[in-house]
Enzyme design. Sequence first.
Site, short mmCIF file in Angstrom:
data_model
loop_
_atom_site.label_atom_id
_atom_site.label_comp_id
_atom_site.label_asym_id
_atom_site.label_seq_id
_atom_site.Cartn_x
_atom_site.Cartn_y
_atom_site.Cartn_z
N GLU A 9 56.14 92.30 23.59
CA GLU A 9 56.42 90.98 23.05
C GLU A 9 55.19 90.09 23.24
O GLU A 9 54.52 90.13 24.26
CB GLU A 9 57.62 90.35 23.76
N LYS B 285 63.24 87.33 16.21
CA LYS B 285 64.11 87.27 17.39
C LYS B 285 65.36 86.46 17.07
O LYS B 285 65.28 85.30 16.65
CB LYS B 285 63.34 86.64 18.55
N CYS C 42 63.33 91.15 23.47
CA CYS C 42 63.58 90.55 24.78
C CYS C 42 65.02 90.06 24.98
O CYS C 42 65.91 90.86 25.24
CB CYS C 42 62.57 89.43 25.02
#
Length: 276
Positions: A43, A112, A153
């Site tokens: 990331e 995301k 994440c």
Amino acid sequence: MSTFRLALIQLQVSSIKSDNLTRACSLVREAAKQGANIVSLPECFNSPYGTTYFPDYAEKIPGESTQKLSEVAKESSIYLIGGSIPEEDAGKLYNTCSVFGPDGSLLVKHRKIHLFDIDVPGKITFQESKTLSPGDSFSTFDTPYCKVGLGICYDMRFAELAQIYAQRGCQLLVYPGAFNLTTGPAHWELLQRARAVDNQVYVATASPARDDKASYVAWGHSTVVDPWGQVLTKAGTEETILYSDIDLKKLAEIRQQIPILKQKRADLYTVESKKP
């Protein structure tokens, strides 16, 4: 093909974008030389992680960083999961992962979905939503080996996302991520093993290497977990390339031995997507 090699690049990220790109591409080439078929970067691999950095480092896609990734994927004849970068589009910023095929083509772009907004008193407070907007789509891509599902994440905390990917036929879930020194030791490995066992899939996480001088200190410990919940390999905190040979025959055996995916009670409950 029942086995393939996965490589996770735990990159030491600096404040100089060009250096990050050069180093990332160098490590991708090294992974390919070692037989990797699918390679993932971490990331925010091209910039420091933080809400103050996202606007300054943001790029269009396609742009400088993704062009480099496309070129090195083609040069190395691999599937390249491009970690994530801050993306600018139509006046909004996103935390975005781009995936490239062996011909250099863009296969999918994952923004995301779940933004990292947390407040642990005395430990850490962070709000991605100060500068970033959330994505609104699921992201999978096909390879000759298996279908792969993507999260970034904080997305890993949401079991529903992984379950939908499993329903769509994914056998490997990859989460470029940068947990911190509070959430990392508590939840990083736990969440990976949970997602793997719940859905009988392989789960891989690619973290930046740890930089104790950074404003946001990443946990490191990039990891690969098998469908039995066993940690196959795990990095330390330094820059490294982590390799794992993924055995899809083992996945099939586990699903046959403990057939939970066939035993779900759709008459009582369901998890379903509201978008394609």
